[in-house]
Design an enzyme around this catalytic site. Structure first.
Site, PDB file in Angstrom:
ATOM      1  N   LYS A 116      69.197  19.390  19.589  1.00  0.00           N
ATOM      2  CA  LYS A 116      69.211  20.381  18.514  1.00  0.00           C
ATOM      3  C   LYS A 116      70.549  20.443  17.789  1.00  0.00           C
ATOM      4  O   LYS A 116      70.606  20.675  16.574  1.00  0.00           O
ATOM      5  CB  LYS A 116      68.843  21.756  19.079  1.00  0.00           C
ATOM      6  CG  LYS A 116      67.498  21.810  19.801  1.00  0.00           C
ATOM      7  CD  LYS A 116      66.352  21.435  18.890  1.00  0.00           C
ATOM      8  CE  LYS A 116      64.993  21.689  19.532  1.00  0.00           C
ATOM      9  NZ  LYS A 116      64.709  20.863  20.704  1.00  0.00           N
ATOM     10  N   LYS A 158      71.996  28.503  22.709  1.00  0.00           N
ATOM     11  CA  LYS A 158      70.754  27.740  22.807  1.00  0.00           C
ATOM     12  C   LYS A 158      71.008  26.368  23.425  1.00  0.00           C
ATOM     13  O   LYS A 158      72.013  25.715  23.148  1.00  0.00           O
ATOM     14  CB  LYS A 158      70.133  27.566  21.412  1.00  0.00           C
ATOM     15  CG  LYS A 158      69.892  28.886  20.691  1.00  0.00           C
ATOM     16  CD  LYS A 158      69.364  28.690  19.278  1.00  0.00           C
ATOM     17  CE  LYS A 158      67.922  28.263  19.286  1.00  0.00           C
ATOM     18  NZ  LYS A 158      67.355  28.250  17.913  1.00  0.00           N
ATOM     19  N   GLU A 200      74.359  29.852  17.514  1.00  0.00           N
ATOM     20  CA  GLU A 200      73.911  30.192  16.170  1.00  0.00           C
ATOM     21  C   GLU A 200      74.007  31.700  15.960  1.00  0.00           C
ATOM     22  O   GLU A 200      73.863  32.486  16.914  1.00  0.00           O
ATOM     23  CB  GLU A 200      72.456  29.784  15.959  1.00  0.00           C
ATOM     24  CG  GLU A 200      72.220  28.310  15.814  1.00  0.00           C
ATOM     25  CD  GLU A 200      70.764  28.000  15.564  1.00  0.00           C
ATOM     26  OE1 GLU A 200      70.485  26.864  15.146  1.00  0.00           O
ATOM     27  OE2 GLU A 200      69.889  28.869  15.793  1.00  0.00           O
ATOM     28  N   ARG A 292      55.759  15.605  16.870  1.00  0.00           N
ATOM     29  CA  ARG A 292      54.426  15.402  17.435  1.00  0.00           C
ATOM     30  C   ARG A 292      53.416  16.183  16.611  1.00  0.00           C
ATOM     31  O   ARG A 292      53.791  16.955  15.725  1.00  0.00           O
ATOM     32  CB  ARG A 292      54.386  15.921  18.878  1.00  0.00           C
ATOM     33  CG  ARG A 292      54.898  17.351  18.992  1.00  0.00           C
ATOM     34  CD  ARG A 292      54.724  17.948  20.356  1.00  0.00           C
ATOM     35  NE  ARG A 292      55.471  19.189  20.520  1.00  0.00           N
ATOM     36  CZ  ARG A 292      55.113  20.368  20.034  1.00  0.00           C
ATOM     37  NH1 ARG A 292      54.001  20.477  19.295  1.00  0.00           N
ATOM     38  NH2 ARG A 292      55.852  21.439  20.245  1.00  0.00           N
TER      39      ARG A 292
END
Length: 448
Positions: A116, A158, A200, A292
């Site tokens: 990420k 995160k 973030e 996906r």
């Protein structure tokens, strides 16, 4: 053209893929765990191979056994569905070494977008708006403290390799930072084998808006409009709809263009979903890109008339898209409800059991994607989702009315489900008005 495809998955998505393959004249090979010998996808496939015990690690995550089944059955391609190995770059590369096509993006794209922190930096470099925060991973709690003082609290810590709500901690004040940093990093290491985290700014009252993209192997990329996935409980989606009432035509076009730009930035191929957070002032920020097919892909199919599984297969075969962005037309409104075997009155505890009476709703614009049948014994080893109820209508109000009617018609005897809970959500003033965000369900639960 593919002659035989192995489906490396189970449940409703395996059934969904088999149906698309049948219509395309492609043979299918189903892999099953010992717990899934009597599953619907095992009965529907042309060939069936048991690949291990009930636990996912012994079967649907067992790369060696899956590849053995693929090679022995001389398949041309493997469709991973969603979950399990669908975003495993190493699995993609193993398929490539065995001269078997992976129906999805290449390993490099999955690896880049799976990190990420790197994905966020890539988007910033390509003018895709990102949430204020760290440039890449934050190595120490002290570095995290310096950054948090700069961007302001609250913040989210995160996991770089995260997903599914794991490895995330909300920090509201400086005194909470050190403990949150350590626990987020430990959880990330335990779940993903990578303890890296990034930071973030925590945005409140946001909506979760995702754009479906298609990208062929000839450089053509289009988006198929957005899905509003903001009706979530603990970051798990419950209701999805398209189009979103929160987007103006201009904002939709701008976000769609950003989604296409994001896909092109990483040389993406096949289907993908670019996910954004949208604040109450109309500012949007890149969150992540899923490499996906998504659980909620049927609502996009309902409003575009495109079969996304077939599109995946054609792209993997090397075929061009055959249409451009101007050819994509969104018609009407679609809503999806995820039907789970769980008891909302007991903390949404997953439930097992044997399916007794099964009454599936029908009529114009009603679709039920599921692997259930009467007499099916539901195994307790896997995700609690047992079906997806999807409706289409000309307007949003008509779609809501149709979904409420379909939910009341749906009978699944033998297991507890969230059907009535979903019905109540549809009746809520927040959903009916379209004035909801990712925190709405939690607030409604606290109100009860």
């Amino acid at each position: 053209m593919f002659k035989r495809i192995l489906i490396a998955n189970r449940g409703e998505i395996a059934v969904r893929i088999i149906r698309a393959c049948r219509e395309m004249g492609i043979e299918t090979v189903a892999v099953v765990s010992e717990a899934d010998r009597d599953s619907l996808h095992a009965y529907m496939a042309d060939r069936v191979v048991c690949i291990g015990g009930p636990a996912s690690a012994d079967s649907y995550l067992n790369v060696r056994n899956i590849m053995s089944a693929a090679v022995l059955n001389n398949v041309d391609a493997i469709h991973p569905g969603f979950g399990f190995l669908s975003e495993n770059a190493e699995f993609v590369e193993i398929c490539q070494r065995c001269s078997i096509k992976f129906i999805g993006p290449d390993g490099d794209s999955i690896r880049l977008l799976g990190d990420k922190a790197i994905a966020k930096q890539t988007m910033k470099e390509n003018c895709v708006p990102t949430i204020p925060g760290s440039d890449g991973e934050v190595a120490t709690a002290e570095k995290a403290r310096e950054l948090c003082e700069e961007i302001g609290y609250p913040v989210l810590i995160k996991a770089s390799a995260g997903g599914g709500g794991r490895g995330i901690r909300l920090v509201n004040a400086p005194e909470e930072l050190e403990e949150a940093f350590e626990t987020a990093s430990k959880e990330a290491l335990d779940y993903f084998g990578n303890g890296g985290v990034y930071i973030e700014k925590y945005l409140t009252d946001t909506r979760h808006i995702e754009f479906q993209i298609l990208a062929d192997e000839h450089g053509h990329v289009v988006h198929l409009g957005e899905r509003d996935c903001s009706m979530q409980r603990r970051k798990q989606k419950m209701i999805e709809e398209t189009p979103s009432v929160a987007l103006t035509p201009d904002l939709r076009a701008e976000m769609g263009a950003a989604a296409v730009r994001a896909a092109k930035a990483v040389g993406y191929k096949n289907t993908g979903t670019v996910e954004f957070l949208l604040d109450k002032d109309g500012h949007y920020y890149f969150m992540e890109m899923n490499t996906r097919i998504q659980v909620e892909h049927p609502v996009t199919e309902m409003v575009t008339g495109l079969d996304l599984i077939k599109q995946q297969i054609r792209i993997a075969e090397g075929q061009p898209l055959g249409f451009s962005q101007k050819d994509v037309v969104i018609r009407g409104h679609s809503i999806e409800c995820r039907i789970n075997a769980e008891n909302p009155s007991k903390g949404f505890m997953p439930c097992g059991g044997t399916i007794g009476q099964l009454c599936v709703p029908g009529g114009n614009g009603v679709r039920f994607d599921s692997h259930l049948y009467q007499g099916y014994k539901l195994p307790m080893y896997y995700d609690s989702m047992i079906g997806k109820l999807i409706v289409w209508a000309n307007t949003r109000d008509e779609a809501i009315a149709k979904m409420k009617s379909a939910l009341m018609e749906l009978i699944i005897d033998g297991v507890e489900t969230n059907i009535y809970y979903l019905y109540d959500l549809l009746r809520s003033a927040e959903f009916k008005s379209g004035q909801y965000d990712t925190g709405t369900i939690e607030r409604l639960m606290q109100g009860n």
